[in-house]
Design an enzyme around this catalytic site. Structure first.
Site, mmCIF file in Angstrom:
data_model
loop_
_atom_site.group_PDB
_atom_site.id
_atom_site.type_symbol
_atom_site.label_atom_id
_atom_site.label_comp_id
_atom_site.label_asym_id
_atom_site.label_seq_id
_atom_site.Cartn_x
_atom_site.Cartn_y
_atom_site.Cartn_z
ATOM 1 N N TYR A 195 0.809 -9.310 -0.350
ATOM 2 C CA TYR A 195 0.849 -7.989 -1.013
ATOM 3 C C TYR A 195 1.009 -8.170 -2.525
ATOM 4 C CZ TYR A 195 2.094 -3.014 -1.605
ATOM 5 O OH TYR A 195 2.123 -1.682 -1.969
ATOM 6 N N SER A 240 1.051 -1.341 -7.680
ATOM 7 C CA SER A 240 2.419 -1.228 -7.166
ATOM 8 C C SER A 240 3.333 -1.847 -8.226
ATOM 9 C CB SER A 240 2.509 -2.039 -5.870
ATOM 10 O OG SER A 240 3.859 -2.289 -5.521
HETATM 11 P P1 NAD Z 1 -0.012 5.017 4.309
HETATM 12 O O1 NAD Z 1 0.172 4.056 5.410
HETATM 13 O O2 NAD Z 1 0.711 6.344 4.353
HETATM 14 O O3 NAD Z 1 -1.560 5.350 4.114
HETATM 15 C C1 NAD Z 1 -2.529 4.349 4.038
HETATM 16 C C2 NAD Z 1 -3.858 4.903 4.513
HETATM 17 O O4 NAD Z 1 -4.819 3.850 4.359
HETATM 18 C C3 NAD Z 1 -3.854 5.303 5.997
HETATM 19 O O5 NAD Z 1 -4.417 6.594 6.153
HETATM 20 C C4 NAD Z 1 -4.730 4.232 6.647
HETATM 21 O O6 NAD Z 1 -5.474 4.703 7.768
HETATM 22 C C5 NAD Z 1 -5.645 3.845 5.493
HETATM 23 N N1 NAD Z 1 -6.240 2.517 5.670
HETATM 24 C C6 NAD Z 1 -5.618 1.388 6.109
HETATM 25 N N2 NAD Z 1 -6.503 0.391 6.197
HETATM 26 C C7 NAD Z 1 -7.689 0.879 5.786
HETATM 27 C C8 NAD Z 1 -8.994 0.341 5.656
HETATM 28 N N3 NAD Z 1 -9.263 -0.928 5.981
HETATM 29 N N4 NAD Z 1 -9.990 1.154 5.219
HETATM 30 C C9 NAD Z 1 -9.744 2.445 4.907
HETATM 31 N N5 NAD Z 1 -8.542 3.027 5.030
HETATM 32 C C10 NAD Z 1 -7.526 2.238 5.459
HETATM 33 O O7 NAD Z 1 0.345 4.212 2.976
HETATM 34 P P2 NAD Z 1 0.769 4.677 1.492
HETATM 35 O O8 NAD Z 1 2.202 4.345 1.328
HETATM 36 O O9 NAD Z 1 0.288 6.056 1.195
HETATM 37 O O10 NAD Z 1 -0.046 3.597 0.640
HETATM 38 C C11 NAD Z 1 -1.212 3.907 -0.090
HETATM 39 C C12 NAD Z 1 -1.390 2.869 -1.187
HETATM 40 O O11 NAD Z 1 -0.268 2.927 -2.074
HETATM 41 C C13 NAD Z 1 -1.464 1.417 -0.696
HETATM 42 O O12 NAD Z 1 -2.420 0.708 -1.447
HETATM 43 C C14 NAD Z 1 -0.081 0.890 -0.984
HETATM 44 O O13 NAD Z 1 -0.058 -0.502 -1.157
HETATM 45 C C15 NAD Z 1 0.234 1.623 -2.258
HETATM 46 N N6 NAD Z 1 1.651 1.708 -2.580
HETATM 47 C C16 NAD Z 1 2.519 2.303 -1.735
HETATM 48 C C17 NAD Z 1 3.863 2.354 -2.076
HETATM 49 C C18 NAD Z 1 4.867 3.006 -1.190
HETATM 50 O O14 NAD Z 1 6.065 2.821 -1.463
HETATM 51 N N7 NAD Z 1 4.489 3.758 -0.166
HETATM 52 C C19 NAD Z 1 4.306 1.792 -3.290
HETATM 53 C C20 NAD Z 1 3.384 1.188 -4.125
HETATM 54 C C21 NAD Z 1 2.054 1.152 -3.765
#
Ligand code: NAD
Length: 260
Positions: free
Chosen positions: A155, A142
């Protein structure tokens, strides 16, 4: 290494960024295991992205549970013959000021982000080392792998930690042709971010529009959210890259929210 005809495991792929990465990999000709805590969602996503049933499978897996990770990998290896690409993407967000952060919530964040990255990396490299064909590990970091924001102590700590893990995997994996890199997105409109908007508005005492404009996108060069497709393209770039010239690196994809 082109991802065509390769096998990728993408965690957290039933939703958001992980789902977008799975879609991009399938389009590029890879077989994808859609691994998620939410098995029903993982199976539905596999069907949605690959109606033929040949290029994607749903796998139920809590990335913080050793037996579930190892059991999930055994299923993928039995079905597809091995794992060439591992995308450690599963993640959640919990926000609170540090003086009010509950220890149980801190531990939950560490378990999903860091234990999860360790357990899935270990399972992937065990198979990659055994087959001797190399591989690519991509961590979903991130902008918070590089920078801090208020309310996000675990985080930010965990996302910085992924860079350290990646560097070790890059050094140990080199002899086996295994590369490791980190993609560091800015804010992407997914369920994870949508949930934070009202929470941050309440905690910071500002409107939801102000959270978007003045907290999430304030430091971008153009006031734009990063898209799922942008993050998927960067992930594919790392997975596709053929040599150890590109390993142990992190790439920020954030509309300039953070500049190196
Ligand atoms: P999201 O909530 O849309 O999807 C996350 C997925 O992870 C969900 O399907 C959930 O069921 C699954 N999950 C949660 N806990 C879990 C576990 N213990 N085991 C297996 N699966 C699990 O989130 P997103 O925004 O797509 O985030 C995905 C990744 O990207 C994360 O690591 C997040 O930190 C990172 N990220 C997101 C953003 C953003 O702005 N959305 C920015 C930087 C990084």
């Amino acid at each position: 290494m082109s991802v065509k005809d390769k096998v990728a495991v993408v965690t957290g792929a039933a939703s958001g960024i992980g789902k977008g990465i799975a879609a991009a990999f399938i389009k590029a000709g890879a077989k994808v295991a859609i691994a998620d805590l939410n098995l029903v969602g993982a199976e539905a996503t596999a069907k949605e992205l690959d109606p033929s049933g040949k290029m994607a499978m749903g796998v139920g897996m809590d990335v913080s549970d050793e037996a579930q990770v190892d059991g999930g990998f055994a299923k993928v290896i039995a079905a597809y013959g091995g794992v060439d690409i591992m995308v450690c993407n599963a993640g959640i967000q919990i926000v609170a000021p540090i003086d009010q952060f509950e220890f149980a919530q801190w531990k939950k964040m560490m378990a999903i982000h860091l234990d999860g990255a360790f357990l899935t990396t270990r399972a992937a490299v065990r198979d990659m080392y055994k087959r001797g064909k190399g591989g690519s590990i991509v961590y979903m970091g991130s902008v918070h792998s590089k920078e801090a924001s208020v309310l996000k102590a675990p985080y930010v700590a965990a996302k910085h930690g992924l860079i350290g893990l990646c560097k070790v995997v890059a050094k140990e994996g080199a002899a086996h042709g295994v590369r490791a890199n980190v993609v560091c997105p800015g804010f992407v409109r997914t369920p994870l971010v949508d949930k934070q908007i009202p929470e941050q508005a309440k905690t910071l005492g500002i409107s939801e529009a102000d959270v978007i404009k003045n907290v999430m996108l304030k430091n971008t060069v153009d006031g734009e959210f990063t898209t799922i497709e942008d993050v998927a393209a960067a992930t594919l770039f790392f997975a596709d890259f053929e040599t150890n010239a590109l390993t142990g690196q992190s790439l920020v994809v954030s509309h300039g929210w953070f500049m190196q």
